[in-house]
Structure formats: C-alpha cells, structure tokens
Design a protein around this motif. Structure first.
Motif, PDB file in Angstrom:
ATOM      1  N   ALA A   1     -16.541  -8.529 -15.937  1.00  0.00           N
ATOM      2  CA  ALA A   1     -16.716  -8.374 -17.431  1.00  0.00           C
ATOM      3  C   ALA A   1     -16.418  -6.955 -17.618  1.00  0.00           C
ATOM      4  CB  ALA A   1     -17.740  -9.181 -18.007  1.00  0.00           C
ATOM      5  N   HIS A   2     -17.421  -6.104 -17.172  1.00  0.00           N
ATOM      6  CA  HIS A   2     -17.182  -4.582 -17.835  1.00  0.00           C
ATOM      7  C   HIS A   2     -15.753  -4.133 -17.630  1.00  0.00           C
ATOM      8  CE1 HIS A   2     -18.709  -0.606 -18.519  1.00  0.00           C
ATOM      9  NE2 HIS A   2     -18.173  -0.260 -17.493  1.00  0.00           N
ATOM     10  N   GLN A   3     -15.307  -4.359 -16.397  1.00  0.00           N
ATOM     11  CA  GLN A   3     -13.854  -3.918 -16.256  1.00  0.00           C
ATOM     12  C   GLN A   3     -12.775  -4.255 -17.448  1.00  0.00           C
ATOM     13  OE1 GLN A   3     -11.883  -5.366 -12.841  1.00  0.00           O
ATOM     14  NE2 GLN A   3     -10.363  -3.654 -12.805  1.00  0.00           N
ATOM     15  N   HIS A   4     -13.195  -5.400 -17.635  1.00  0.00           N
ATOM     16  CA  HIS A   4     -12.027  -5.983 -19.087  1.00  0.00           C
ATOM     17  C   HIS A   4     -12.597  -5.357 -20.421  1.00  0.00           C
ATOM     18  CE1 HIS A   4      -9.992  -9.141 -16.740  1.00  0.00           C
ATOM     19  NE2 HIS A   4     -11.017  -9.409 -16.003  1.00  0.00           N
ATOM     20  N   VAL A   5     -13.701  -4.862 -20.292  1.00  0.00           N
ATOM     21  CA  VAL A   5     -14.363  -4.485 -21.810  1.00  0.00           C
ATOM     22  C   VAL A   5     -13.768  -2.883 -21.629  1.00  0.00           C
ATOM     23  CG1 VAL A   5     -16.097  -3.285 -22.882  1.00  0.00           C
ATOM     24  CG2 VAL A   5     -16.302  -5.676 -21.971  1.00  0.00           C
ATOM     25  N   VAL A   6     -13.566  -2.049 -20.588  1.00  0.00           N
ATOM     26  CA  VAL A   6     -13.317  -0.726 -20.382  1.00  0.00           C
ATOM     27  C   VAL A   6     -11.752  -0.783 -20.844  1.00  0.00           C
ATOM     28  CG1 VAL A   6     -12.759   1.038 -18.799  1.00  0.00           C
ATOM     29  CG2 VAL A   6     -15.010  -0.032 -18.740  1.00  0.00           C
ATOM     30  N   ARG A   7     -10.746  -1.731 -20.202  1.00  0.00           N
ATOM     31  CA  ARG A   7      -9.589  -2.039 -20.239  1.00  0.00           C
ATOM     32  C   ARG A   7      -9.087  -2.218 -21.807  1.00  0.00           C
ATOM     33  NH1 ARG A   7      -6.180  -3.799 -15.862  1.00  0.00           N
ATOM     34  NH2 ARG A   7      -5.170  -5.097 -17.347  1.00  0.00           N
ATOM     35  N   GLY A   8      -9.883  -2.868 -22.381  1.00  0.00           N
ATOM     36  CA  GLY A   8      -9.797  -3.638 -23.660  1.00  0.00           C
ATOM     37  C   GLY A   8     -10.008  -2.332 -24.693  1.00  0.00           C
ATOM     38  N   GLU A   9     -11.125  -1.727 -24.403  1.00  0.00           N
ATOM     39  CA  GLU A   9     -11.150  -0.511 -25.244  1.00  0.00           C
ATOM     40  C   GLU A   9     -10.170   0.470 -25.233  1.00  0.00           C
ATOM     41  OE1 GLU A   9     -15.178   0.844 -23.692  1.00  0.00           O
ATOM     42  OE2 GLU A   9     -16.078  -0.313 -25.276  1.00  0.00           O
ATOM     43  N   TRP A  10      -9.624   0.767 -24.036  1.00  0.00           N
ATOM     44  CA  TRP A  10      -8.406   1.722 -23.677  1.00  0.00           C
ATOM     45  C   TRP A  10      -7.296   1.312 -24.535  1.00  0.00           C
ATOM     46  CZ3 TRP A  10      -3.501   1.347 -21.676  1.00  0.00           C
ATOM     47  CH2 TRP A  10      -2.978   2.687 -21.700  1.00  0.00           C
ATOM     48  N   ARG A  19      -3.448  -6.907 -27.068  1.00  0.00           N
ATOM     49  CA  ARG A  19      -3.718  -6.646 -25.427  1.00  0.00           C
ATOM     50  C   ARG A  19      -5.156  -6.340 -25.371  1.00  0.00           C
ATOM     51  NH1 ARG A  19       0.480  -3.585 -22.019  1.00  0.00           N
ATOM     52  NH2 ARG A  19      -0.825  -4.372 -20.303  1.00  0.00           N
ATOM     53  N   GLY A  20      -5.662  -5.422 -26.219  1.00  0.00           N
ATOM     54  CA  GLY A  20      -7.434  -5.168 -26.150  1.00  0.00           C
ATOM     55  C   GLY A  20      -7.811  -6.455 -26.470  1.00  0.00           C
ATOM     56  N   LEU A  21      -7.542  -7.472 -27.515  1.00  0.00           N
ATOM     57  CA  LEU A  21      -8.266  -8.577 -27.813  1.00  0.00           C
ATOM     58  C   LEU A  21      -8.404  -9.631 -26.472  1.00  0.00           C
ATOM     59  CD1 LEU A  21      -9.688 -10.462 -29.723  1.00  0.00           C
ATOM     60  CD2 LEU A  21      -7.343 -11.284 -30.618  1.00  0.00           C
ATOM     61  N   ALA A  22      -7.198  -9.604 -25.877  1.00  0.00           N
ATOM     62  CA  ALA A  22      -7.093 -10.606 -24.635  1.00  0.00           C
ATOM     63  C   ALA A  22      -8.161  -9.946 -23.426  1.00  0.00           C
ATOM     64  CB  ALA A  22      -5.439 -10.413 -24.134  1.00  0.00           C
ATOM     65  N   GLU A  23      -8.013  -8.806 -23.324  1.00  0.00           N
ATOM     66  CA  GLU A  23      -8.892  -8.248 -22.486  1.00  0.00           C
ATOM     67  C   GLU A  23     -10.536  -8.781 -22.766  1.00  0.00           C
ATOM     68  OE1 GLU A  23      -8.648  -6.838 -19.547  1.00  0.00           O
ATOM     69  OE2 GLU A  23      -6.365  -6.817 -19.818  1.00  0.00           O
ATOM     70  N   PHE A  24     -11.026  -8.296 -24.021  1.00  0.00           N
ATOM     71  CA  PHE A  24     -12.220  -8.881 -24.747  1.00  0.00           C
ATOM     72  C   PHE A  24     -12.652 -10.329 -24.460  1.00  0.00           C
ATOM     73  CE2 PHE A  24     -12.574  -4.434 -26.125  1.00  0.00           C
ATOM     74  CZ  PHE A  24     -14.102  -4.092 -26.226  1.00  0.00           C
TER      75      PHE A  24
END
Length: 91
Positions: A1-10, A19-24
């Motif tokens: 989950a943390h990896q997706h948060v980092v990707r989403g924030e970027w 795309r950020g929303l999809a990651e979150f």
C-alpha cells in the motif's frame, strides 16, 4: 500500500490527478484500515470536482478516525463540497 501512496503522491505533484487517484484507490484496496488514505483520497476527489465521492471518502475517514485532530477540518471540507453540489458543482 505504501508503494502506491508514494506513486500516487508523485503523480499528483506531476499533475496526473487521475493516475494519482488510481494509485490511492489501489492503496485503499490493499489497506482499508488506514484512515489517512480516506482523507487524502477525499481531497483528490474534491480537486477533481467529484464532490459526491469526496464527501463519501471523507465520511469514511471520520468514521474510521472520529477523534482525529483534524476532524473539524474534515467536516468543514464536507460542508464546502455539499455547498458546491447545491450550487450545481460550481466553485
């Protein structure tokens, strides 16, 4: 989950809101027990002017973390989004 948060924030910082929303959302799917994810996702939906979803996610945050120090701020965001919906989605 943390990896997706980092990707989403970027992606959010890069202006890729969808795309950020999809990651979150993927982070939420993997870790639905993390209240802060609901808060952050609500803010993204608000930025995208998807106020119904923003309100839903913020209510989930408040349900998961009713004693959060920013609970009043979260409730205020809900009030603003509800007002925007009443105004037809206009800012």
């Amino acid at each position: 989950a943390h990896q997706h948060v980092v990707r989403g924030e970027w992606m959010l910082k890069d202006g890729q809101m969808d795309r950020g929303l999809a990651e979150f959302n993927e982070a939420l799917r993997l870790a639905p027990y993390m209240p802060r994810l609901y808060y952050n996702t609500a803010l993204i939906y608000g930025d995208l002017k998807q106020y119904d979803q923003a309100i839903r996610q913020m209510h989930l945050y408040l349900t998961a973390a009713p004693e959060a120090p920013d609970a009043r701020v979260a409730q205020d965001e809900i009030t603003k989004w509800e007002m925007r919906l009443e105004m037809g989605g206009k800012q």
